[in-house]
Write a protein that holds these residues in place. Structure first.
Motif, PDB file in Angstrom:
ATOM      1  N   GLN A  64       0.827  -1.206   0.000  1.00 18.19           N
ATOM      2  CA  GLN A  64       0.000   0.000   0.000  1.00 18.19           C
ATOM      3  C   GLN A  64       0.866   1.263   0.000  1.00 18.19           C
ATOM      4  OE1 GLN A  64      -2.771  -0.303   3.252  1.00 18.19           O
ATOM      5  NE2 GLN A  64      -3.811  -2.064   2.363  1.00 18.19           N
ATOM      6  N   ALA A  65       1.960   1.246   0.751  1.00 19.97           N
ATOM      7  CA  ALA A  65       2.857   2.401   0.787  1.00 19.97           C
ATOM      8  C   ALA A  65       3.473   2.660  -0.581  1.00 19.97           C
ATOM      9  CB  ALA A  65       3.946   2.196   1.837  1.00 19.97           C
ATOM     10  N   ILE A  66       3.833   1.593  -1.272  1.00 23.02           N
ATOM     11  CA  ILE A  66       4.397   1.748  -2.620  1.00 23.02           C
ATOM     12  C   ILE A  66       3.368   2.413  -3.526  1.00 23.02           C
ATOM     13  CG2 ILE A  66       5.136   0.504  -4.696  1.00 23.02           C
ATOM     14  CD1 ILE A  66       6.514  -1.516  -2.815  1.00 23.02           C
ATOM     15  N   LEU A  67       2.141   1.910  -3.504  1.00 24.48           N
ATOM     16  CA  LEU A  67       1.104   2.489  -4.360  1.00 24.48           C
ATOM     17  C   LEU A  67       0.835   3.953  -4.007  1.00 24.48           C
ATOM     18  CD1 LEU A  67      -1.348  -0.531  -4.556  1.00 24.48           C
ATOM     19  CD2 LEU A  67       0.204   0.303  -6.338  1.00 24.48           C
ATOM     20  N   HIS A  68       0.912   4.268  -2.746  1.00 25.04           N
ATOM     21  CA  HIS A  68       0.719   5.655  -2.309  1.00 25.04           C
ATOM     22  C   HIS A  68       1.811   6.565  -2.874  1.00 25.04           C
ATOM     23  CE1 HIS A  68      -0.069   9.108   0.229  1.00 25.04           C
ATOM     24  NE2 HIS A  68       1.194   9.076   0.615  1.00 25.04           N
ATOM     25  N   HIS A  69       3.060   6.108  -2.826  1.00 22.95           N
ATOM     26  CA  HIS A  69       4.182   6.931  -3.299  1.00 22.95           C
ATOM     27  C   HIS A  69       4.285   6.977  -4.815  1.00 22.95           C
ATOM     28  CE1 HIS A  69       5.908   7.914   0.551  1.00 22.95           C
ATOM     29  NE2 HIS A  69       5.873   6.645   0.917  1.00 22.95           N
ATOM     30  N   CYS A  70       3.759   5.967  -5.496  1.00 25.17           N
ATOM     31  CA  CYS A  70       3.939   5.870  -6.949  1.00 25.17           C
ATOM     32  C   CYS A  70       2.783   6.456  -7.744  1.00 25.17           C
ATOM     33  CB  CYS A  70       4.156   4.410  -7.343  1.00 25.17           C
ATOM     34  SG  CYS A  70       5.730   3.755  -6.803  1.00 25.17           S
ATOM     35  N   GLN A  71       2.224   7.560  -7.281  1.00 25.30           N
ATOM     36  CA  GLN A  71       1.171   8.224  -8.044  1.00 25.30           C
ATOM     37  C   GLN A  71       1.758   8.897  -9.289  1.00 25.30           C
ATOM     38  OE1 GLN A  71      -2.134   7.741  -7.441  1.00 25.30           O
ATOM     39  NE2 GLN A  71      -1.209   6.293  -6.018  1.00 25.30           N
ATOM     40  N   GLY A  72       3.033   9.238  -9.241  1.00 22.96           N
ATOM     41  CA  GLY A  72       3.774   9.732 -10.400  1.00 22.96           C
ATOM     42  C   GLY A  72       4.930   8.765 -10.639  1.00 22.96           C
ATOM     43  N   LEU A  73       5.730   9.044 -11.633  1.00 32.25           N
ATOM     44  CA  LEU A  73       6.863   8.165 -11.922  1.00 32.25           C
ATOM     45  C   LEU A  73       7.936   8.271 -10.845  1.00 32.25           C
ATOM     46  CD1 LEU A  73       7.345   8.694 -15.752  1.00 32.25           C
ATOM     47  CD2 LEU A  73       6.615   6.601 -14.620  1.00 32.25           C
ATOM     48  N   LEU A  74       8.367   7.139 -10.320  1.00 34.05           N
ATOM     49  CA  LEU A  74       9.478   7.062  -9.365  1.00 34.05           C
ATOM     50  C   LEU A  74      10.380   5.914  -9.779  1.00 34.05           C
ATOM     51  CD1 LEU A  74       7.925   7.415  -5.776  1.00 34.05           C
ATOM     52  CD2 LEU A  74       9.323   9.064  -6.993  1.00 34.05           C
ATOM     53  N   SER A  75      11.648   6.055  -9.497  1.00 29.93           N
ATOM     54  CA  SER A  75      12.570   4.955  -9.770  1.00 29.93           C
ATOM     55  C   SER A  75      12.466   3.935  -8.633  1.00 29.93           C
ATOM     56  CB  SER A  75      14.007   5.470  -9.890  1.00 29.93           C
ATOM     57  OG  SER A  75      14.475   5.886  -8.621  1.00 29.93           O
ATOM     58  N   VAL A  76      12.942   2.736  -8.902  1.00 27.84           N
ATOM     59  CA  VAL A  76      12.964   1.689  -7.881  1.00 27.84           C
ATOM     60  C   VAL A  76      13.767   2.164  -6.674  1.00 27.84           C
ATOM     61  CG1 VAL A  76      13.739  -0.670  -7.381  1.00 27.84           C
ATOM     62  CG2 VAL A  76      12.651  -0.149  -9.581  1.00 27.84           C
ATOM     63  N   ALA A  77      14.880   2.839  -6.914  1.00 29.43           N
ATOM     64  CA  ALA A  77      15.719   3.339  -5.820  1.00 29.43           C
ATOM     65  C   ALA A  77      14.969   4.376  -4.987  1.00 29.43           C
ATOM     66  CB  ALA A  77      17.012   3.930  -6.378  1.00 29.43           C
ATOM     67  N   GLU A  78      14.183   5.241  -5.625  1.00 22.93           N
ATOM     68  CA  GLU A  78      13.416   6.249  -4.889  1.00 22.93           C
ATOM     69  C   GLU A  78      12.331   5.595  -4.035  1.00 22.93           C
ATOM     70  OE1 GLU A  78      13.337  10.247  -7.550  1.00 22.93           O
ATOM     71  OE2 GLU A  78      12.445   8.473  -8.465  1.00 22.93           O
ATOM     72  N   VAL A  79      11.689   4.570  -4.580  1.00 23.39           N
ATOM     73  CA  VAL A  79      10.675   3.853  -3.812  1.00 23.39           C
ATOM     74  C   VAL A  79      11.318   3.224  -2.581  1.00 23.39           C
ATOM     75  CG1 VAL A  79       9.026   1.938  -3.842  1.00 23.39           C
ATOM     76  CG2 VAL A  79       9.220   3.433  -5.830  1.00 23.39           C
ATOM     77  N   ALA A  80      12.493   2.632  -2.766  1.00 24.32           N
ATOM     78  CA  ALA A  80      13.210   2.018  -1.640  1.00 24.32           C
ATOM     79  C   ALA A  80      13.535   3.063  -0.576  1.00 24.32           C
ATOM     80  CB  ALA A  80      14.481   1.337  -2.139  1.00 24.32           C
ATOM     81  N   ALA A  81      13.937   4.242  -1.004  1.00 31.83           N
ATOM     82  CA  ALA A  81      14.257   5.311  -0.054  1.00 31.83           C
ATOM     83  C   ALA A  81      13.018   5.754   0.712  1.00 31.83           C
ATOM     84  CB  ALA A  81      14.884   6.494  -0.784  1.00 31.83           C
ATOM     85  N   HIS A  82      11.888   5.877   0.021  1.00 32.26           N
ATOM     86  CA  HIS A  82      10.647   6.273   0.692  1.00 32.26           C
ATOM     87  C   HIS A  82      10.212   5.232   1.723  1.00 32.26           C
ATOM     88  CE1 HIS A  82       9.536   9.962  -1.337  1.00 32.26           C
ATOM     89  NE2 HIS A  82       9.762   9.404  -2.516  1.00 32.26           N
ATOM     90  N   LEU A  83      10.398   3.958   1.391  1.00 33.36           N
ATOM     91  CA  LEU A  83       9.980   2.892   2.298  1.00 33.36           C
ATOM     92  C   LEU A  83      11.009   2.610   3.383  1.00 33.36           C
ATOM     93  CD1 LEU A  83       7.713   2.409   0.249  1.00 33.36           C
ATOM     94  CD2 LEU A  83       8.151  -0.023   0.484  1.00 33.36           C
ATOM     95  N   GLY A  84      12.252   3.043   3.171  1.00 31.02           N
ATOM     96  CA  GLY A  84      13.304   2.728   4.133  1.00 31.02           C
ATOM     97  C   GLY A  84      13.677   1.265   4.100  1.00 31.02           C
ATOM     98  N   GLN A  85      13.550   0.649   2.937  1.00 29.30           N
ATOM     99  CA  GLN A  85      13.861  -0.769   2.761  1.00 29.30           C
ATOM    100  C   GLN A  85      14.957  -0.925   1.714  1.00 29.30           C
ATOM    101  OE1 GLN A  85      12.688  -3.333   4.455  1.00 29.30           O
ATOM    102  NE2 GLN A  85      11.271  -2.077   5.642  1.00 29.30           N
ATOM    103  N   PRO A  86      15.708  -2.017   1.772  1.00 29.11           N
ATOM    104  CA  PRO A  86      16.724  -2.258   0.744  1.00 29.11           C
ATOM    105  C   PRO A  86      16.072  -2.403  -0.637  1.00 29.11           C
ATOM    106  CG  PRO A  86      16.986  -3.767   2.603  1.00 29.11           C
ATOM    107  CD  PRO A  86      15.696  -3.040   2.803  1.00 29.11           C
TER     108      PRO A  86
END
Length: 118
Positions: free
Chosen positions: A51-73
């Motif tokens: 759910q957090a990924i879907l929340h952050h990915c309303q626009g284009l994000l890189s895989v690395a940016e998604v990881a940074a937002h989630l605080g996960q590797p």
């Protein structure tokens, strides 16, 4: 005494988040790949990380940016993104290949032409 914010690691280990999976289905997404949530409705019973990924990915994000937002590797995020892609909840775009290097002699000729007109 430390006045800055205290960073805490999640009590949930990465292998629990991915259900024990260390690799994504199929070819893993490159860190530079772009992802975006689709307009498809998603089930409320999804993991909080999905759910957090879907929340952050309303626009284009890189895989690395998604990881940074989630605080996960990034490897954990790649597994979660693979799930979302299989469920049709995100679209992915591979990284754009680096442009070929322009011919320097042609650029110099253009520069000289522009300088001659000034």
């Amino acid at each position: 005494m430390n006045d800055g914010p205290v960073e805490r690691t999640s009590p949930i280990r990465p292998y629990v988040i991915t259900g024990g999976r260390a690799e994504s289905e199929g070819e893993p997404l490159a860190w530079e790949s772009l992802v975006m949530a689709t307009d498809a409705p998603f089930p409320a019973a999804m993991q909080p990380e999905h759910q957090a990924i879907l929340h952050h990915c309303q626009g284009l994000l890189s895989v690395a940016e998604v990881a940074a937002h989630l605080g996960q590797p990034p490897a954990v995020v790649q597994v979660l993104l693979s799930d979302l892609h299989q469920w049709g909840l995100i679209v992915t775009r591979p990284p754009i290949a680096p442009a070929e290097r322009a011919d320097v002699t042609m650029l110099r000729k253009v520069l000289r032409g522009l300088e001659a007109r000034l």
